[in-house]
Write a protein that holds these residues in place. Structure first.
Motif, PDB file in Angstrom:
ATOM      1  N   GLY A  78      -7.607  -1.370   7.651  1.00 59.49           N
ATOM      2  CA  GLY A  78      -7.457  -1.811   6.230  1.00 59.49           C
ATOM      3  C   GLY A  78      -8.309  -0.944   5.384  1.00 59.49           C
ATOM      4  N   ASP A  79      -9.164  -0.108   5.826  1.00 61.60           N
ATOM      5  CA  ASP A  79      -9.920   0.884   4.875  1.00 61.60           C
ATOM      6  C   ASP A  79      -8.948   1.867   4.286  1.00 61.60           C
ATOM      7  OD1 ASP A  79     -12.236  -0.489   5.237  1.00 61.60           O
ATOM      8  OD2 ASP A  79     -13.168   1.068   6.667  1.00 61.60           O
ATOM      9  N   ILE A  80      -9.102   2.318   3.162  1.00 58.54           N
ATOM     10  CA  ILE A  80      -8.287   3.163   2.327  1.00 58.54           C
ATOM     11  C   ILE A  80      -9.102   4.512   2.255  1.00 58.54           C
ATOM     12  CG2 ILE A  80      -7.024   3.853   0.340  1.00 58.54           C
ATOM     13  CD1 ILE A  80      -6.467   0.914   0.110  1.00 58.54           C
ATOM     14  N   ILE A  81      -8.790   5.668   3.052  1.00 57.50           N
ATOM     15  CA  ILE A  81      -9.568   6.741   3.008  1.00 57.50           C
ATOM     16  C   ILE A  81      -9.308   7.636   1.580  1.00 57.50           C
ATOM     17  CG2 ILE A  81     -10.175   9.043   4.097  1.00 57.50           C
ATOM     18  CD1 ILE A  81      -9.459   7.703   6.816  1.00 57.50           C
ATOM     19  N   LYS A  82     -10.211   7.852   0.699  1.00 54.00           N
ATOM     20  CA  LYS A  82      -9.816   8.456  -0.564  1.00 54.00           C
ATOM     21  C   LYS A  82     -10.375   9.844  -0.664  1.00 54.00           C
ATOM     22  CE  LYS A  82      -9.248   5.992  -3.785  1.00 54.00           C
ATOM     23  NZ  LYS A  82      -7.813   5.645  -4.493  1.00 54.00           N
ATOM     24  N   GLN A  83     -11.524  10.124   0.385  1.00 53.94           N
ATOM     25  CA  GLN A  83     -12.042  11.532   0.297  1.00 53.94           C
ATOM     26  C   GLN A  83     -12.654  11.889   1.558  1.00 53.94           C
ATOM     27  OE1 GLN A  83     -14.050  12.157  -3.549  1.00 53.94           O
ATOM     28  NE2 GLN A  83     -15.706  13.154  -2.407  1.00 53.94           N
ATOM     29  N   LYS A 119      -4.939  15.669   7.482  1.00 53.95           N
ATOM     30  CA  LYS A 119      -4.800  16.424   8.581  1.00 53.95           C
ATOM     31  C   LYS A 119      -5.232  17.822   8.610  1.00 53.95           C
ATOM     32  CE  LYS A 119      -2.165  16.991  12.597  1.00 53.95           C
ATOM     33  NZ  LYS A 119      -2.280  16.209  13.778  1.00 53.95           N
ATOM     34  N   GLY A 120      -4.912  18.343   7.365  1.00 49.02           N
ATOM     35  CA  GLY A 120      -5.294  19.854   6.968  1.00 49.02           C
ATOM     36  C   GLY A 120      -6.608  20.051   7.010  1.00 49.02           C
ATOM     37  N   ASP A 133     -15.629  14.534   2.603  1.00 49.41           N
ATOM     38  CA  ASP A 133     -16.545  15.383   1.926  1.00 49.41           C
ATOM     39  C   ASP A 133     -15.960  15.553   0.505  1.00 49.41           C
ATOM     40  OD1 ASP A 133     -18.005  15.588   4.218  1.00 49.41           O
ATOM     41  OD2 ASP A 133     -16.806  17.346   5.140  1.00 49.41           O
ATOM     42  N   HIS A 134     -15.893  16.723   0.077  1.00 53.08           N
ATOM     43  CA  HIS A 134     -15.494  16.905  -1.391  1.00 53.08           C
ATOM     44  C   HIS A 134     -13.981  17.259  -1.627  1.00 53.08           C
ATOM     45  CE1 HIS A 134     -15.627  21.030   0.739  1.00 53.08           C
ATOM     46  NE2 HIS A 134     -14.725  21.457  -0.108  1.00 53.08           N
ATOM     47  N   ILE A 135     -13.343  16.687  -0.452  1.00 51.36           N
ATOM     48  CA  ILE A 135     -11.887  16.822  -0.756  1.00 51.36           C
ATOM     49  C   ILE A 135     -11.074  15.484  -0.884  1.00 51.36           C
ATOM     50  CG2 ILE A 135      -9.559  17.475   0.594  1.00 51.36           C
ATOM     51  CD1 ILE A 135     -11.712  20.003  -0.203  1.00 51.36           C
ATOM     52  N   GLU A 136     -10.198  15.708  -2.037  1.00 45.68           N
ATOM     53  CA  GLU A 136      -9.638  14.232  -2.400  1.00 45.68           C
ATOM     54  C   GLU A 136      -8.384  14.262  -1.226  1.00 45.68           C
ATOM     55  OE1 GLU A 136     -10.369  12.202  -4.707  1.00 45.68           O
ATOM     56  OE2 GLU A 136     -11.981  13.348  -5.375  1.00 45.68           O
ATOM     57  N   ILE A 137      -8.184  12.832  -0.722  1.00 42.47           N
ATOM     58  CA  ILE A 137      -7.157  12.508   0.331  1.00 42.47           C
ATOM     59  C   ILE A 137      -6.167  11.686  -0.458  1.00 42.47           C
ATOM     60  CG2 ILE A 137      -6.871  11.633   2.386  1.00 42.47           C
ATOM     61  CD1 ILE A 137      -8.391  14.170   2.600  1.00 42.47           C
ATOM     62  N   SER A 138      -4.986  12.187  -0.761  1.00 44.12           N
ATOM     63  CA  SER A 138      -3.872  11.304  -1.323  1.00 44.12           C
ATOM     64  C   SER A 138      -2.886  10.859  -0.373  1.00 44.12           C
ATOM     65  CB  SER A 138      -3.410  11.995  -2.536  1.00 44.12           C
ATOM     66  OG  SER A 138      -2.936  13.117  -2.423  1.00 44.12           O
ATOM     67  N   VAL A 189       0.836  -1.132   0.052  1.00 39.59           N
ATOM     68  CA  VAL A 189      -0.010  -0.006  -0.058  1.00 39.59           C
ATOM     69  C   VAL A 189       0.769   1.280  -0.054  1.00 39.59           C
ATOM     70  CG1 VAL A 189      -1.847  -1.150   1.010  1.00 39.59           C
ATOM     71  CG2 VAL A 189      -0.189   0.025   2.671  1.00 39.59           C
ATOM     72  N   ASN A 190       2.083   1.041  -0.224  1.00 40.60           N
ATOM     73  CA  ASN A 190       3.159   2.349  -0.345  1.00 40.60           C
ATOM     74  C   ASN A 190       2.812   3.165  -1.538  1.00 40.60           C
ATOM     75  OD1 ASN A 190       4.065  -0.079  -1.731  1.00 40.60           O
ATOM     76  ND2 ASN A 190       6.169   0.934  -1.711  1.00 40.60           N
ATOM     77  N   GLU A 191       2.082   2.754  -2.404  1.00 37.23           N
ATOM     78  CA  GLU A 191       1.924   3.464  -3.633  1.00 37.23           C
ATOM     79  C   GLU A 191       0.415   3.647  -3.944  1.00 37.23           C
ATOM     80  OE1 GLU A 191       3.974   1.710  -6.922  1.00 37.23           O
ATOM     81  OE2 GLU A 191       5.956   2.151  -6.089  1.00 37.23           O
ATOM     82  N   ILE A 192      -0.253   3.602  -2.918  1.00 38.82           N
ATOM     83  CA  ILE A 192      -1.855   3.672  -3.113  1.00 38.82           C
ATOM     84  C   ILE A 192      -2.266   5.134  -3.140  1.00 38.82           C
ATOM     85  CG2 ILE A 192      -2.430   1.886  -1.950  1.00 38.82           C
ATOM     86  CD1 ILE A 192      -3.100   3.312   0.488  1.00 38.82           C
ATOM     87  N   GLU A 193      -3.471   5.495  -3.808  1.00 37.21           N
ATOM     88  CA  GLU A 193      -4.029   6.620  -3.944  1.00 37.21           C
ATOM     89  C   GLU A 193      -5.099   6.690  -2.768  1.00 37.21           C
ATOM     90  OE1 GLU A 193      -3.330   9.698  -5.586  1.00 37.21           O
ATOM     91  OE2 GLU A 193      -1.881   8.633  -6.459  1.00 37.21           O
ATOM     92  N   GLY A 194      -4.669   7.473  -1.723  1.00 40.20           N
ATOM     93  CA  GLY A 194      -5.371   7.430  -0.362  1.00 40.20           C
ATOM     94  C   GLY A 194      -4.705   7.120   0.782  1.00 40.20           C
ATOM     95  N   VAL A 195      -4.939   7.082   1.884  1.00 40.06           N
ATOM     96  CA  VAL A 195      -4.243   6.878   3.107  1.00 40.06           C
ATOM     97  C   VAL A 195      -4.938   5.538   3.977  1.00 40.06           C
ATOM     98  CG1 VAL A 195      -3.605   9.058   3.560  1.00 40.06           C
ATOM     99  CG2 VAL A 195      -5.805   8.543   4.665  1.00 40.06           C
TER     100      VAL A 195
END
Length: 467
Positions: free
Chosen positions: A319-324, A337-338, A326-331, A294-300
């Motif tokens: 094990g969930d990968i947080i992608k977003q 955090k922000g 609300d409307h903010i993409e999380i990579s 998961v070191n190259e996944i899009e998300g956390v």
């Protein structure tokens, strides 16, 4: 010899006559086309915008005119005790106080005189004044500060409504978008520089999320405005990356959404309302991330969910990968955090996660940090996560997340990252045990401290008995 020269001359004359006859009678007539000297059409990069509507050109004039009148010059007089001299030692006198003048910038965000600036601009101030763009000077009052985000709120009392800057939505600011930095570098008042947003969610301090820009920012710009071409506030200029102390191409601003949240918290509640989602995130550069792929996944990647948190109650799983959010993409972690810095406890955030190749949207109520920590003996304690328990092979104890206890640090080296396992021969299982000690003895517990067992950052278990 004369015969040879005669033959040469006759031969040359014959050749000229033959060539002339050919050109005159036999060669086809050649048409000569004379063209005008056509200059190629060049499109210099500075003129490419002329292909588009004039209204689409970047125009900073209106934004600059509106902003310079709302950005103020903040002057800070700090007083510190002077160094002890030989005369002071000999005569037993007290060193004379030393006065230090500092300066920075601030942004009026309300016509009644509320100003946002950096905490480091007004830190340790004994006297604080604000100079407007029209050269009027006012005494300033500190309403509140948040050292973690380096934001402070000031107030001045004027006889009339003041020009102010309206908040923009820093989440909607785009990389490549034009921005202006307005401030007072090197005491040069009302200075405007332009640049673009170079990056977002930059983490310089291990817990902050900055907007990066290439607009020139120098000492004195701190606390000033970063605005878009509409004149909306998208950031508070805070820091530069430089080996010389001056601008070398990179500058950083606290996003306006974070600054606005701090401003509203201080005015409404008197302090900062911090909240947490309740998850631990796996570092993408760790060996575990590489092993999991998961070191190259899009998300956390969620490595752990905190008990009693909003995330656990809502059903977020390890094990969930947080992608977003609300409307903010999380990579990356800084994105998460922000965005959470702009939220208060009990706010609901729609969390989009990838689970078993399926995208799910889960509403999560932001939890108050108070349920996860307790302050005692000038330290902040948190319960141990499962990761820490596994790392140190210990089933109990509390984690020191923050400390201002200079005595324990200077005598035992106890600082952030240490684990307290026993106090006065009482096993500490959770922060509930710490809360009971605090309720029974109060926060000033050092006089009653008889023994302390702890684990340092190297995993070494130690116990100290105080006589």
């Amino acid at each position: 010899m004369k015969k040879i020269l005669s033959l040469v001359l006759v031969s040359a004359l014959g050749g000229v006559m033959t060539l002339g006859a050919y050109k005159l009678f036999l060669e086809d007539e050649q048409k000569v086309l004379v063209t005008q000297n056509e200059t190629p059409t060049f499109l210099p990069t500075s003129n490419i915008s002329s292909l588009y509507n004039v209204e689409e050109k970047a125009n900073f004039v209106a934004a600059a005119e509106n902003t310079v009148n709302a950005v103020v010059h903040v002057k800070n007089v700090a007083v510190s005790s002077g160094q002890m001299s030989i005369q002071d030692l000999f005569f037993g006198t007290t060193p004379s106080p030393q006065y230090r003048m500092g300066s920075g910038s601030g942004v009026i965000v309300d016509p009644s005189g509320y100003i946002i600036t950096n905490n480091h601009v007004i830190k340790n101030s004994q006297e604080l004044s604000v100079t407007l763009n029209n050269n009027k000077i006012y005494e300033a009052e500190i309403i509140g500060t948040d050292p973690e985000t380096d934001i402070a709120i000031l107030k001045i009392d004027a006889d009339e409504d003041l020009p102010f800057v309206t908040f923009g939505d820093s989440d909607q600011a785009k990389i490549g978008e034009w921005v202006l930095a307005v401030g007072n570098p090197f005491n040069l008042t009302s200075t405007v520089t332009a640049g673009i947003i170079s990056a977002k969610s930059r983490d310089l301090t291990g817990g902050q999320s900055f907007i990066q820009t290439d607009a020139a920012v120098n000492p004195g710009n701190s606390g000033g405005a970063l605005v878009n071409t509409n004149g909306d506030l998208v950031g508070i200029n805070t820091a530069i990356s430089s080996q010389t102390g001056s601008y070398v191409g990179y500058s950083f601003a606290v996003p306006s959404n974070i600054a606005r949240k701090i401003y509203n918290d201080i005015l409404e509640y008197g302090d900062i309302q911090n909240g947490v989602l309740g998850v631990s995130i796996l570092n993408k550069n760790s060996e575990e991330a590489a092993e999991l792929g998961v070191n190259e996944i899009e998300g956390v990647y969620v490595s752990e969910v905190t008990e009693k948190s909003g995330a656990e109650k809502a059903g977020i799983k390890k094990g969930d990968i947080i992608k977003q959010l609300d409307h903010i993409e999380i990579s990356k972690f800084e994105d998460l955090k922000g965005y959470l810095k702009t939220k208060r406890p009990n706010d609901v955030v729609n969390v989009k996660v990838l689970r078993d190749d399926e995208l799910l949207t889960i509403p999560v109520s932001i939890s108050n940090t108070d349920i996860f920590s307790v302050e005692f003996m000038k330290m902040e304690f948190r319960d141990l996560s499962n990761l820490i328990k596994e790392k140190y092979d210990i089933p109990y104890g509390v984690f020191v997340s923050k400390t201002k206890n200079k005595w324990l640090y200077s005598n035992l080296g106890i600082t952030e990252g240490y684990i307290i396992t026993d106090i006065n021969d009482k096993q500490i299982n959770s922060i509930q045990d710490i809360s009971e000690l605090k309720e029974k003895y109060g926060d000033d517990y050092l006089d009653d401290l008889k023994s302390l067992a702890y684990i340092n950052k190297r995993g070494e278990k130690k116990e100290v008995i105080f006589k």
